[in-house]
Enzyme design. Structure first.
Site, mmCIF file in Angstrom:
data_model
loop_
_atom_site.group_PDB
_atom_site.id
_atom_site.type_symbol
_atom_site.label_atom_id
_atom_site.label_comp_id
_atom_site.label_asym_id
_atom_site.label_seq_id
_atom_site.Cartn_x
_atom_site.Cartn_y
_atom_site.Cartn_z
ATOM 1 N N GLU A 139 -2.406 7.420 -12.781
ATOM 2 C CA GLU A 139 -2.679 7.211 -11.356
ATOM 3 C C GLU A 139 -1.488 6.490 -10.718
ATOM 4 O OE1 GLU A 139 -6.501 5.254 -11.677
ATOM 5 O OE2 GLU A 139 -7.337 6.976 -12.744
ATOM 6 N N GLU A 179 -10.156 3.611 -4.739
ATOM 7 C CA GLU A 179 -9.706 4.912 -5.250
ATOM 8 C C GLU A 179 -8.850 5.474 -4.123
ATOM 9 O OE1 GLU A 179 -10.145 6.353 -8.167
ATOM 10 O OE2 GLU A 179 -11.913 5.400 -9.062
ATOM 11 N N HIS A 187 -5.109 2.645 -15.217
ATOM 12 C CA HIS A 187 -5.086 4.029 -15.694
ATOM 13 C C HIS A 187 -3.692 4.595 -15.493
ATOM 14 C CE1 HIS A 187 -9.707 4.454 -15.279
ATOM 15 N NE2 HIS A 187 -9.364 4.177 -16.522
ATOM 16 N N HIS A 228 -6.953 2.302 -8.053
ATOM 17 C CA HIS A 228 -6.982 3.530 -8.849
ATOM 18 C C HIS A 228 -6.744 4.715 -7.913
ATOM 19 C CE1 HIS A 228 -8.780 1.940 -12.682
ATOM 20 N NE2 HIS A 228 -8.933 0.909 -11.876
#
Ligand code: ZN
Length: 461
Positions: A182, A396, A179, A317
């Site tokens: 990020e 994350e 992504h 991420h």
């Protein structure tokens, strides 16, 4: 005619160069407490044209919404009329974005890439030059590989780190930057390369040398570049094949110029938590593996499996400080669908305890559907369900939403240090559970255990 064409080209060039300004945009936080309030959020997402930082909503979980100055009053009113509170979180998006793009005065454009000290977020060119330099500095250990090219013809480059040159290699794959916005993810991935090449910590050495690492800091190069040059909030790749009007969702048409790569992998593709609307942040593409980036990653994993065992697939991420375990669509009793869920959970929990010990940063461990929201077509779910890789995790990274995608540069190093501590512990636990040789090794261990128990049972008789 010529002038007309030239004029058009000039206009197009101006349009193309425009950097999306988020001047005076603010970020609000809304927490739905009931199913009805979750529904209200989904309605707002469909109709209001607000920019959501989260892709799915659930009760008790903060949702961050970014709004243009002229819509801020309307947003607060929209939620208060429905009995909800929109709390101001980030006062000026563009100012925080500038802080994030800033470089220390001591760093010049022409600095030697070898001096990279994780004080700022590197561009794609800088990351690629730095990897080339690492391959030059460690010629017997590190090698740059390209696994494919993007729609805009950029190479997808990674670094292979191989200390042992074993005939039966055990591989680990690191997927960074899938992504675009990020930015902490590529910065984490390059840190892992640095640690594996240079650290003298015994735990890091074991992890670096047990495994042949294939580390790809930027698996979505077009999107990453676009998030520097055009739109700081860009998430998807830059495939323009589905270009369409997005005005009915109050979004710019450019929103349709990309596919969400973490919804495009060919495992349970587009079954939940993904969209077939090209304007959506979670647009899953034309079909599973329709995108050059997801094809390149899966082909590369498949080719590694021809020459050895792939033990790890680690995906990075941001944000919200979670360690996700496959599969992302299952919750409750369904979590046991991953054959070694118990092991993954134990490895994850112990790793995150270690991570917390350094700077007191807390992580939650579980499946996406259990602790975030259900998702399908992600790279790491495919790694488990499609490629049958034993140890699959998705981080994350920082933070919990205070800055979100705009994590200030001074948090890069603490984020990387603590995550590395967590990873080293995860590898230690995985070893103790018998994963370190190969997946075949753990099968042999289980067989031995079975024989020992049968013999013990026979003796008891
Ligand atoms: Zn992401």
């Amino acid at each position: 005619m010529y002038f007309r064409v030239a004029f058009l080209v000039a206009i197009l060039a101006i349009v193309n160069c425009e950097y999306v300004s988020y001047n005076n945009y603010k970020v609000y936080k809304v927490k739905p407490e009931t199913d009805k309030e979750v529904e209200i959020l989904y309605d707002a997402e469909k109709e209001q044209g607000y920019l959501f930082w989260d892709e799915g909503f659930r009760r008790g979980r903060d949702v961050r919404i970014m709004v243009a100055p002229e819509k801020q009053h309307e947003l607060v009113k929209y939620f208060s009329e429905r009995g909800m509170t929109a709390e101001l979180m980030l006062l000026d998006f563009e100012r925080s974005a500038e802080v994030q793009r800033a470089r220390p005065v001591t760093v010049t454009r022409n600095q030697n890439v070898r001096n990279y000290a994780w004080e700022f977020y590197q561009t794609l060119d800088e990351i690629y030059e730095w990897m080339d330099a690492m391959a030059e500095d460690y010629p017997n250990v590190a090698e740059v590989v390209t696994i494919g090219t993007t729609e805009e013809n950029r190479p997808i480059k990674g670094l292979v780190i191989d200390f042992k040159k074993s005939e039966n290699p055990v591989y680990g794959f690191i997927e960074g930057g899938l992504h675009a916005r990020e930015w902490i993810s590529p910065a984490m991935s390059t840190w892992i390369i640095k640690e594996f090449l240079t650290s003298t910590d015994p735990g890091v050495r074991t992890m670096a040398e047990d495994i042949v690492w294939h580390i790809f800091p930027v698996t979505n190069p077009d999107g990453y570049v676009y998030s520097f040059t055009d739109d700081r909030m860009w998430r998807k790749n830059r495939n323009k094949a589905h270009f369409t009007s997005c005005s009915q969702w109050n979004l710019p048409d450019d929103a349709s110029n990309g596919v969400d790569l973490n919804r495009n992998f060919g495992f349970l593709w587009n079954t939940i938590g993904a969209s077939l609307n090209p304007c959506a942040q979670t647009f899953a593409g034309a079909s599973g593996f329709s995108e050059k980036e997801s094809i390149a990653i899966s082909n590369h994993i498949n080719s590694l499996q021809q020459s050895g065992t792939v033990l790890y697939y680690l995906s990075y991420h941001s944000f919200t400080q979670l360690l996700l375990i496959p599969y992302s669509h299952v919750s409750g009793a369904g979590i046991l669908e991953a054959d070694n869920y118990g092991d993954l959970f134990e490895i994850g929990i112990m790793g995150m305890d270690k991570l917390t010990a350094l700077h007191n940063t807390t992580y939650t461990v579980g499946t996406s559907a259990d602790i975030l929201y259900p998702v399908s077509g992600s790279g790491f779910d495919w790694a488990k369900g499609g490629a049958h890789i034993p140890l699959v995790f998705l981080f994350e990274l920082r933070d919990l939403g205070e800055y979100g995608f705009l994590l200030p540069p001074e948090q890069i190093i603490p984020n990387n240090e603590e995550t590395m501590d967590g990873m080293v512990e995860m590898h230690r636990v995985a070893r103790s559970l018998g994963y370190h040789r190969s997946s075949a090794g753990s099968i042999v261990n289980s067989m031995l255990l079975l024989i020992v128990s049968v013999v013990a049972a026979l003796r008891l008789k």
